[in-house]
Motif scaffolding. Structure first.
Motif, PDB file in Angstrom:
ATOM      1  N   SER A   1       0.839  -1.203   0.000  1.00  0.00           N
ATOM      2  CA  SER A   1       0.000   0.000   0.000  1.00  0.00           C
ATOM      3  C   SER A   1       0.871   1.249   0.000  1.00  0.00           C
ATOM      4  O   SER A   1       1.998   1.235   0.478  1.00  0.00           O
TER       5      SER A   1
ATOM      6  N   THR B   1      -3.801  -2.587   5.374  1.00  0.00           N
ATOM      7  CA  THR B   1      -2.813  -3.650   5.150  1.00  0.00           C
ATOM      8  C   THR B   1      -1.792  -3.657   6.285  1.00  0.00           C
ATOM      9  O   THR B   1      -1.438  -4.719   6.817  1.00  0.00           O
TER      10      THR B   1
ATOM     11  N   PRO C   1      -3.263  -4.042  -0.494  1.00  0.00           N
ATOM     12  CA  PRO C   1      -4.668  -3.649  -0.630  1.00  0.00           C
ATOM     13  C   PRO C   1      -5.191  -4.204  -1.955  1.00  0.00           C
ATOM     14  O   PRO C   1      -4.395  -4.466  -2.867  1.00  0.00           O
ATOM     15  N   VAL C   2      -6.477  -4.387  -2.043  1.00  0.00           N
ATOM     16  CA  VAL C   2      -7.094  -4.831  -3.301  1.00  0.00           C
ATOM     17  C   VAL C   2      -7.417  -3.600  -4.149  1.00  0.00           C
ATOM     18  O   VAL C   2      -8.056  -2.664  -3.676  1.00  0.00           O
ATOM     19  N   TYR C   3      -6.914  -3.604  -5.381  1.00  0.00           N
ATOM     20  CA  TYR C   3      -7.262  -2.567  -6.363  1.00  0.00           C
ATOM     21  C   TYR C   3      -7.921  -3.280  -7.538  1.00  0.00           C
ATOM     22  O   TYR C   3      -7.264  -4.083  -8.216  1.00  0.00           O
ATOM     23  N   TYR C   4      -9.163  -3.020  -7.778  1.00  0.00           N
ATOM     24  CA  TYR C   4      -9.900  -3.656  -8.887  1.00  0.00           C
ATOM     25  C   TYR C   4      -9.729  -5.181  -8.870  1.00  0.00           C
ATOM     26  O   TYR C   4      -9.441  -5.810  -9.890  1.00  0.00           O
ATOM     27  N   ALA C   5      -9.846  -5.734  -7.677  1.00  0.00           N
ATOM     28  CA  ALA C   5      -9.814  -7.198  -7.475  1.00  0.00           C
ATOM     29  C   ALA C   5      -8.461  -7.841  -7.763  1.00  0.00           C
ATOM     30  O   ALA C   5      -8.384  -9.039  -8.049  1.00  0.00           O
TER      31      ALA C   5
ATOM     32  N   ALA D   1      -9.214  -5.201   1.850  1.00  0.00           N
ATOM     33  CA  ALA D   1     -10.156  -4.581   0.905  1.00  0.00           C
ATOM     34  C   ALA D   1     -11.302  -3.942   1.665  1.00  0.00           C
ATOM     35  O   ALA D   1     -11.617  -4.342   2.788  1.00  0.00           O
ATOM     36  N   ARG D   2     -11.915  -2.987   0.998  1.00  0.00           N
ATOM     37  CA  ARG D   2     -13.152  -2.444   1.558  1.00  0.00           C
ATOM     38  C   ARG D   2     -14.219  -3.531   1.536  1.00  0.00           C
ATOM     39  O   ARG D   2     -14.931  -3.731   2.493  1.00  0.00           O
TER      40      ARG D   2
ATOM     41  N   GLY E   1     -11.945  -3.395   5.439  1.00  0.00           N
ATOM     42  CA  GLY E   1     -12.016  -2.043   5.980  1.00  0.00           C
ATOM     43  C   GLY E   1     -11.419  -1.082   4.980  1.00  0.00           C
ATOM     44  O   GLY E   1     -10.547  -1.464   4.201  1.00  0.00           O
ATOM     45  N   ASN E   2     -11.889   0.143   5.037  1.00  0.00           N
ATOM     46  CA  ASN E   2     -11.379   1.151   4.095  1.00  0.00           C
ATOM     47  C   ASN E   2     -10.315   2.021   4.754  1.00  0.00           C
ATOM     48  O   ASN E   2      -9.766   2.918   4.127  1.00  0.00           O
TER      49      ASN E   2
HETATM   50  C1  LIG Z   1      -7.647   2.217  -7.110  1.00  0.00           C
HETATM   51  C2  LIG Z   1      -8.368   1.492  -6.013  1.00  0.00           C
HETATM   52  C3  LIG Z   1      -9.083   0.361  -6.315  1.00  0.00           C
HETATM   53  C4  LIG Z   1      -9.768  -0.336  -5.314  1.00  0.00           C
HETATM   54  N1  LIG Z   1     -10.426  -1.484  -5.643  1.00  0.00           N
HETATM   55  C5  LIG Z   1     -11.084  -2.168  -4.673  1.00  0.00           C
HETATM   56  C6  LIG Z   1     -11.766  -3.387  -4.976  1.00  0.00           C
HETATM   57  O1  LIG Z   1     -11.749  -3.905  -6.082  1.00  0.00           O
HETATM   58  N2  LIG Z   1     -12.421  -3.999  -3.960  1.00  0.00           N
HETATM   59  C7  LIG Z   1     -12.463  -3.490  -2.692  1.00  0.00           C
HETATM   60  O2  LIG Z   1     -13.082  -4.080  -1.836  1.00  0.00           O
HETATM   61  N3  LIG Z   1     -11.779  -2.369  -2.360  1.00  0.00           N
HETATM   62  C8  LIG Z   1     -11.098  -1.696  -3.326  1.00  0.00           C
HETATM   63  N4  LIG Z   1     -10.387  -0.565  -2.985  1.00  0.00           N
HETATM   64  C9  LIG Z   1     -10.312  -0.180  -1.565  1.00  0.00           C
HETATM   65  C10 LIG Z   1      -9.039  -0.688  -0.878  1.00  0.00           C
HETATM   66  O3  LIG Z   1      -8.779  -2.028  -1.188  1.00  0.00           O
HETATM   67  C11 LIG Z   1      -9.196  -0.586   0.641  1.00  0.00           C
HETATM   68  O4  LIG Z   1      -9.444   0.739   0.998  1.00  0.00           O
HETATM   69  C12 LIG Z   1      -7.945  -1.116   1.342  1.00  0.00           C
HETATM   70  O5  LIG Z   1      -8.310  -1.576   2.606  1.00  0.00           O
HETATM   71  C13 LIG Z   1      -6.872  -0.048   1.500  1.00  0.00           C
HETATM   72  O6  LIG Z   1      -5.763  -0.602   2.179  1.00  0.00           O
HETATM   73  P1  LIG Z   1      -4.569   0.336   2.731  1.00  0.00           P
HETATM   74  O7  LIG Z   1      -5.202   1.205   3.781  1.00  0.00           O
HETATM   75  O8  LIG Z   1      -3.557  -0.563   3.283  1.00  0.00           O
HETATM   76  O9  LIG Z   1      -4.096   1.120   1.552  1.00  0.00           O
HETATM   77  C14 LIG Z   1      -9.718   0.141  -3.973  1.00  0.00           C
HETATM   78  C15 LIG Z   1      -8.974   1.300  -3.674  1.00  0.00           C
HETATM   79  C16 LIG Z   1      -8.311   1.971  -4.682  1.00  0.00           C
HETATM   80  C17 LIG Z   1      -7.492   3.196  -4.336  1.00  0.00           C
END
Ligand SMILES: Cc1cc2nc3c(=O)[nH]c(=O)nc-3n(C[C@H](O)[C@H](O)[C@H](O)COP(=O)(O)O)c2cc1C
Length: 208
Positions: free
Chosen positions: A9, A16, A85-89, A121-122, A155-156
């Motif tokens: 991240s 994460t 973190p998950v970005y677009y799965a 992931a959120r 969580g977000n």
């Molecule tokens: C570009 C982008 C794409 C994302 N895609 C997803 C997704 O596909 N599914 C999901 O559940 N969350 C998605 N998220 C949310 C992040 O996975 C979530 O906020 C994550 O916990 C962030 O972790 P971090 O705080 O360690 O960065 C996305 C976030 C970003 C910025």
């Protein structure tokens, strides 16, 4: 003994990080040190298949970011946890760029050491991301450490992730299981049992 963790991240202390920290706390209770390397906001370039690492094994030709630092630290580490973190799965582009280059240039520094993957992931895409990270281990003779569920946290933000009690339980158990395997490997080595030496590998680029 030391476990090297990579946080894919750009958030220094986000979801994460929360998951990795829970595993780190469990490792610490077992007397095992850990370090979290942060894929901060700086650019991490991707692998361009230049072959430079073939001429200088153990070093990526591009020395402009954290990849060579990770390869060097991997040599000293006994185990690994990669978190994303998950970005677009899928895992973040930055951790994939880092791991592609680190494993292509310095896979020998990871081989035969236990690894575990963690995804945050959120809402969705964690198991697909978990699957991608686990493949670095299984192409490199690395035992994969598991917990009692997929190593995911929801969580977000860190505050939300900290409310995911089941995930924190899963990470705690992951740390305990990693500690157990590291100690088992160390004990085996002390008793003369090391990992196998692979015979030369045939490369078949297509099915004959
Ligand atoms: C570009 C982008 C794409 C994302 N895609 C997803 C997704 O596909 N599914 C999901 O559940 N969350 C998605 N998220 C949310 C992040 O996975 C979530 O906020 C994550 O916990 C962030 O972790 P971090 O705080 O360690 O960065 C996305 C976030 C970003 C910025």
């Amino acid at each position: 003994m030391k476990v090297l963790m990579i946080n894919g991240s750009s958030h220094k202390e986000g979801s994460t990080f929360t998951a990795l920290s829970a595993a780190a706390a469990a490792l610490a209770k077992e007397g095992i040190e850990s370090e979290i390397i942060q894929c901060s906001k700086g650019a991490i370039r991707d692998c361009v298949a230049c072959g430079g690492c073939g001429k200088h094994p153990g070093k990526c030709a591009f020395d402009d970011d954290i990849v060579n630092e990770v390869i060097a630290k991997a040599k000293e580490a006994d185990g690994f946890i990669f978190g994303t973190p998950v970005y677009y799965a899928h895992p973040t582009g930055r951790i994939l760029s880092l791991l592609d280059r680190a494993f292509y240039a310095g896979g020998a520094n990871f081989a035969y050491k236990p690894g575990a993957a963690v995804a945050s992931a959120r809402r969705a895409g964690t198991t697909a991301s978990f699957d991608v990270l686990n493949k670095y281990f299984t192409i490199c003779n690395m035992p994969v450490v598991s917990s009692s569920y997929w190593n995911n946290i929801h969580g977000n933000s860190a505050d939300e992730a900290k409310q995911d009690a089941e995930a924190l339980y899963t990470m705690d158990l992951l740390g305990k299981n990693m500690a157990w395997l590291l100690k088992a490997i160390a004990s085996a080595k002390e008793n003369g049992l090391d990992h196998p030496t692979p015979p030369p590998k045939p490369f078949t680029n297509f099915i004959r």
